[in-house]
Design a protein around this motif. Structure first.
Motif, PDB file in Angstrom:
ATOM      1  N   PHE A 108     -11.558 -43.740 -14.426  1.00 18.70           N
ATOM      2  CA  PHE A 108     -12.332 -44.667 -13.543  1.00 18.70           C
ATOM      3  C   PHE A 108     -11.444 -44.764 -11.977  1.00 18.70           C
ATOM      4  CE2 PHE A 108     -14.211 -48.464 -11.564  1.00 18.70           C
ATOM      5  CZ  PHE A 108     -15.390 -48.427 -11.737  1.00 18.70           C
ATOM      6  N   ALA A 109     -10.087 -44.811 -12.592  1.00 22.03           N
ATOM      7  CA  ALA A 109      -9.140 -45.016 -11.426  1.00 22.03           C
ATOM      8  C   ALA A 109      -9.268 -43.906 -10.574  1.00 22.03           C
ATOM      9  CB  ALA A 109      -7.869 -45.347 -11.797  1.00 22.03           C
ATOM     10  N   ARG A 110      -9.202 -42.734 -11.080  1.00 18.31           N
ATOM     11  CA  ARG A 110      -9.228 -41.423 -10.290  1.00 18.31           C
ATOM     12  C   ARG A 110     -10.489 -41.143  -9.706  1.00 18.31           C
ATOM     13  NH1 ARG A 110      -5.454 -37.907 -14.342  1.00 18.31           N
ATOM     14  NH2 ARG A 110      -3.538 -38.925 -14.108  1.00 18.31           N
ATOM     15  N   THR A 111     -11.548 -41.516 -10.182  1.00 20.99           N
ATOM     16  CA  THR A 111     -12.981 -41.043  -9.743  1.00 20.99           C
ATOM     17  C   THR A 111     -13.677 -42.068  -8.898  1.00 20.99           C
ATOM     18  OG1 THR A 111     -14.063 -41.648 -11.832  1.00 20.99           O
ATOM     19  CG2 THR A 111     -13.244 -39.275 -11.537  1.00 20.99           C
ATOM     20  N   VAL A 112     -14.144 -43.266  -9.345  1.00 21.38           N
ATOM     21  CA  VAL A 112     -14.672 -44.557  -8.867  1.00 21.38           C
ATOM     22  C   VAL A 112     -13.756 -45.169  -7.755  1.00 21.38           C
ATOM     23  CG1 VAL A 112     -16.033 -46.528  -8.644  1.00 21.38           C
ATOM     24  CG2 VAL A 112     -16.384 -44.497 -10.739  1.00 21.38           C
ATOM     25  N   ASP A 113     -12.503 -45.465  -8.176  1.00 23.66           N
ATOM     26  CA  ASP A 113     -11.608 -46.158  -7.607  1.00 23.66           C
ATOM     27  C   ASP A 113     -11.071 -45.274  -6.283  1.00 23.66           C
ATOM     28  OD1 ASP A 113     -11.767 -48.835  -8.674  1.00 23.66           O
ATOM     29  OD2 ASP A 113     -10.394 -48.250 -10.106  1.00 23.66           O
ATOM     30  N   GLY A 114     -10.865 -43.930  -6.789  1.00 19.03           N
ATOM     31  CA  GLY A 114     -10.188 -42.946  -5.964  1.00 19.03           C
ATOM     32  C   GLY A 114     -11.171 -42.693  -4.778  1.00 19.03           C
ATOM     33  N   ALA A 115     -12.453 -42.393  -4.983  1.00 16.15           N
ATOM     34  CA  ALA A 115     -13.512 -42.313  -4.106  1.00 16.15           C
ATOM     35  C   ALA A 115     -13.569 -43.426  -2.991  1.00 16.15           C
ATOM     36  CB  ALA A 115     -14.924 -41.917  -4.378  1.00 16.15           C
ATOM     37  N   ASN A 116     -13.589 -44.600  -3.397  1.00 18.75           N
ATOM     38  CA  ASN A 116     -13.507 -45.932  -2.782  1.00 18.75           C
ATOM     39  C   ASN A 116     -12.345 -45.758  -1.734  1.00 18.75           C
ATOM     40  OD1 ASN A 116     -15.938 -46.764  -4.110  1.00 18.75           O
ATOM     41  ND2 ASN A 116     -14.808 -48.036  -5.249  1.00 18.75           N
TER      42      ASN A 116
END
Length: 210
Positions: A178-186
């Motif tokens: 989640f940190a690398r995909t969702v949070d990363g995209a944000n």
């Protein structure tokens, strides 16, 4: 004390104004909430902390919209409601203005939990998208007396986020994903807005630079 320079800057902004609003933007895990909390603790009763997180859409609404899996993205917040609240905070200084908070233990907003009293001459607003340039978020910048961008290295942010998500019940693997995909995209969107800030502040040392 590391916060002295920032406190002095806020005091200079306050002057004789009935209310000053300082915004702290930054990517997830950058340390903006910690910074905002520390500032309010030092400023005392004349300051209030107003997080943007209270404007998360409810989980049931996110489920209906099909956005629950990327909660935290810019379209999972009530941006127009947030702008309307800031307009009230700016304008309505003679009575209490109530704002929603966000409770991580239930992963939901809580209505009316934050009271911005008339004595609160300084409001420290913090959130991911204060400097975003799409409507309605682009209206936020004009409602702030000053905007700061809180920054931290990507590896530091990821470590903090994994810890946060595991405390919220995710496995280490799911938290990291989640940190690398969702949070990363944000974060990619948020980092592009840093040029709109008046000041950049380290989320680790609180060292400020223009």
């Amino acid at each position: 004390m590391p916060l002295d320079t920032l406190i002095a800057r806020i005091d200079a902004l306050a002057g004789s104004s009935p209310r000053v609003i300082v915004g702290i933007a930054g990517s997830p895990g950058s340390g903006k909430t910690t910074l905002a909390t520390a500032l309010v603790e030092q400023l005392g009763e004349r300051a209030t902390h107003l997080p943007m997180d209270g404007f998360h859409l409810a989980n049931r609404t996110l489920d209906r919209l099909g956005r629950r899996a990327r909660k935290g993205a810019i379209d999972t917040f009530d941006g127009r409601g947030f702008v309307a609240l800031l307009e009230r905070v700016r304008r309505e200084t003679g009575h209490t203005v109530y704002a929603p908070s966000f409770r991580r233990e239930v992963d939901e907003p809580v209505a009316g939990e934050i009271a911005i009293e008339p004595a609160a001459r300084i409001v420290i607003v913090e959130g991911n998208y204060l400097l975003a340039e799409q409507d309605p978020w682009i209206r936020v910048r004009d409602l702030l007396d000053e905007a700061w961008f809180c920054e931290a290295p990507a590896d530091v942010r990821e470590r903090r986020l994994v810890e946060r998500h595991t405390l919220g019940g995710r496995s280490v693997e799911a938290a990291t994903e989640f940190a690398r995909t969702v949070d990363g995209a944000n974060a990619e969107l948020i980092e592009r807005t840093a040029h709109r800030a008046d000041l950049r502040v380290s989320g680790a040392t609180w060292e400020a630079r223009l």
